[in-house]
Design an enzyme around this catalytic site. Structure first.
Site, mmCIF file in Angstrom:
data_model
loop_
_atom_site.group_PDB
_atom_site.id
_atom_site.type_symbol
_atom_site.label_atom_id
_atom_site.label_comp_id
_atom_site.label_asym_id
_atom_site.label_seq_id
_atom_site.Cartn_x
_atom_site.Cartn_y
_atom_site.Cartn_z
ATOM 1 N N MET A 1 60.588 36.155 50.467
ATOM 2 C CA MET A 1 59.929 34.896 50.768
ATOM 3 C C MET A 1 58.678 34.798 49.918
ATOM 4 O O MET A 1 58.028 35.796 49.650
ATOM 5 C CB MET A 1 59.562 34.825 52.252
ATOM 6 C CG MET A 1 59.317 33.410 52.764
ATOM 7 S SD MET A 1 57.719 32.726 52.391
ATOM 8 C CE MET A 1 56.693 33.727 53.442
ATOM 9 N N CYS A 2 58.344 33.593 49.506
ATOM 10 C CA CYS A 2 57.147 33.443 48.690
ATOM 11 C C CYS A 2 56.611 32.033 48.816
ATOM 12 O O CYS A 2 57.194 31.165 49.459
ATOM 13 C CB CYS A 2 57.437 33.779 47.229
ATOM 14 S SG CYS A 2 58.206 32.452 46.281
#
Length: 616
Positions: free
Chosen positions: A1-2
């Site tokens: 996730m980013c």
């Protein structure tokens, strides 16, 4: 996730970082603020990369020397932050190779062979680069399942590709160039309402492609932007792509009078319903397994601490997910159950003095303020909200049927002053959501996902210890009501239109999932450096449930607590969750008391736009 931030603006001669002079200070400041906001989503690493795309002079896409003079050009900046939840090796985004740039915010759970020690984003980047032509990108994406948003720059063609998954489980916001703000922005999260942009949720209708090289030839980027932007369909030439689009709801009407299920006892079910129950358990179990396994630890000191948490109300959805997580999380690892409760002055006053409806508005406000102060002075505001009561009941059922597991029931108590102090931050992160319902739901998710509360020192004790959840993967039961008919409107649809009315309503639910809560929820939860995962919204689970005949999913003829989501209730019964299987639904904002804190008519309508903090 980013967190992803991408900007495009007109370039000119000289230093790429100083091409626009003093008049561009507004953009530079906005860019810095957007990077900070998106950095909170990925605390493990952040990186940026600049690309200058030239027009008639060179046709090349690269970052030029500082002293280079040039013709028409556009400057692209890519920024990404990383929350490392896949693979053994540290990852710094954006991914880059031979001029290609990839920012990935997502998880690949099916369709791409990613080993436990590999990072899915790095693997997908190489898969995209291996395509014989970028026209095959829909073919690749249509074969992977998982939540995602991405930005990919293809250097050879000078084109920028960006998209969200078909359900919109990850946020990506877009600002198109305008005369007053002549730049293009993509971002996972914004900085709230701002004059520097008009942010909207990116549509999930297809894969978007911006011809940056073509746009270089334009003298007016804002005027010509739409001519360079195309939406590529997810489906290609009638090929069967399992994850390219949402399945349609089964339109077959049930028999004239399908048999009533008078008991949730699995041994007494009709054959077709019994099979459907087994298949639901199997699909949901696999979906949970894929979302809780192989989560890398940041340090060796985290051994024995929770890696998985559940946004937990004690209702049937979150209870089923927690139970299935128990099957796949190592037994020596705790599971955190995050249960949020708000001090709500209006609720406290009503409980104390009854309905204040006849009291004038000014006097009502004064009494609500007094209730708030009195609650603080007593030092014991009531946090025994409906979700706290059912949560405590359900954790006891877990302890009976799941021996050996440590369940950390995390009581996240939110004083009124604390919720109001956080309101500006919550409004900013949930933007462009701006309704009363957006705020009440976002408040509950914001504090629950933060995971700061207390736990009881033992099951039978009233002694508490402060506790902050270490889990960075949060399971969320969203999607169950939409797919299995858990809302009151499904009963209304049956009353007015029979089984056909229910089918139509379920199709409408499925159609609007991508445009409702998921982007907002992702922005709110991820601001704490956490990731939400939705087992009910695996496209495999969605396809299975959409394909079932309607009468196997719900039966509006039966009472609440049985007929709504009857398939899930039967599954809960079969795995031993007897108490959870008959609990009635309560919406999160009402179960946690995050809704209607102030009273008044304006707070009753969930679809009304909120007043900003600065407004009276």
């Amino acid at each position: 996730m980013c967190g992803i931030f991408c900007s495009l603006r007109s370039g000119c001669c000289g230093n790429i970082d100083n091409t626009h002079g003093g008049s561009d200070n507004t953009f530079c400041e906005l860019s810095k603020r957007l990077k900070v906001a998106n950095a909170t989503r990925g605390p493990d690493a952040q990186g940026s990369h600049h690309v200058r795309v030239h027009g008639t002079r060179s046709g090349e896409a690269q970052a030029p020397p500082l002293s280079e003079t040039c013709g028409p050009a556009l400057d692209l900046e890519f920024f990404a932050s990383e929350l490392r939840l896949r693979g053994d090796a540290p990852i710094v985004q954006p991914h880059q190779q031979d001029g290609d740039v990839f920012c990935w915010n997502g998880e690949v759970f099916e369709g791409l062979n990613v080993n436990a020690d590999e990072n899915d984003g790095a693997k997908l980047f190489q898969s995209i680069r291996s395509l014989s032509a970028m026209n095959d990108l829909p073919l690749l994406l249509g074969q992977i399942e998982g939540p995602y948003a991405f930005v990919y720059y293809h250097a050879e063609s000078g084109k920028l590709y960006f998209a969200r998954d078909p359900l919109g489980r990850r946020s990506l916001l877009i600002h198109k160039p305008s005369v007053s703000n002549p730049y293009f922005l993509l971002a996972s999260v914004s900085v709230g309402d701002d004059q520097g942009y008009i942010m909207e949720e990116l549509s999930t209708d297809g894969i978007f492609c911006l011809d940056v090289k073509q746009l270089c030839e334009s003298k007016e980027v804002a005027h010509d932007f739409d001519t360079g932007l195309t939406c590529i369909p997810r489906h290609m030439n009638q090929q069967i792509l399992p994850f390219a689009k949402l399945s349609r709801v089964n339109t077959a009407l049930p028999p004239d009078a399908p048999p009533l299920v008078l008991s949730l006892d699995p041994a007494m079910l009709p054959h077709d319903l019994a099979i459907a129950v087994d298949h639901l358990i199997g699909h949901l179990d696999r979906s949970v397994m894929l979302r809780v396994q192989n989560i890398p630890r940041r340090t060796s000191s985290e051994k024995g601490k929770a890696q998985v948490a559940v946004l937990f109300s004690g209702g049937i959805d979150s209870t089923m997910l927690a139970f299935l997580a128990h099957r796949h999380v190592p037994l020596d690892e705790p599971i955190d159950l995050l249960n949020v409760a708000f001090q709500n002055p209006r609720k406290i006053q009503v409980q104390t003095d009854g309905n204040l409806g006849a009291i004038p508005k000014r006097e009502k406000k004064r009494q609500l303020k007094a209730a708030e102060i009195n609650g603080t002075e007593r030092g014991s505001p009531s946090y025994m909200v409906p979700d706290r009561v059912t949560g405590l009941q359900e954790v006891e059922e877990f302890r009976r049927i799941c021996p050996g597991r440590t369940w950390n029931f995390v009581e996240v108590d939110v004083p009124y002053e604390e919720s109001q102090a956080a309101r500006a931050a919550v409004e900013a992160v949930m933007f462009p959501g701006r309704t009363v319902m957006d705020l009440s739901l976002a408040m509950a998710l914001y504090f629950a996902s933060k995971g700061v509360g207390r736990v009881r020192s033992s099951a039978a004790s009233d002694d508490y210890q402060p506790y902050t959840s270490t889990a960075r993967v949060l399971l969320n039961g969203l999607g169950s009501d939409e797919l299995l008919g858990g809302y009151g409107r499904h009963r209304t649809a049956y009353a007015t239109g029979g089984w056909q009315g229910v089918i139509d309503e379920l199709q409408l639910e499925l159609d609007r999932i991508p445009t409702r809560n998921l982007g907002r929820d992702d922005r709110v939860i991820s601001c704490h450096g956490k990731e939400t995962r939705h087992p009910f919204l695996s496209l495999t689970v969605v396809s299975f449930l959409a394909g079932l005949p309607v009468h196997l999913k719900l039966d509006p003829r039966l009472e609440l607590g049985i007929g709504d989501k009857i398939l899930l209730r039967l599954a809960a019964q079969k795995v031993g969750l007897l108490e959870a299987s008959v609990r009635k639904k309560k919406a999160m904002q009402f179960g946690s008391h995050s809704a209607r804190m102030e009273g008044g008519e304006a707070e009753k309508r969930g679809d009304l736009m909120i007043r900003t903090v600065s407004e009276p």
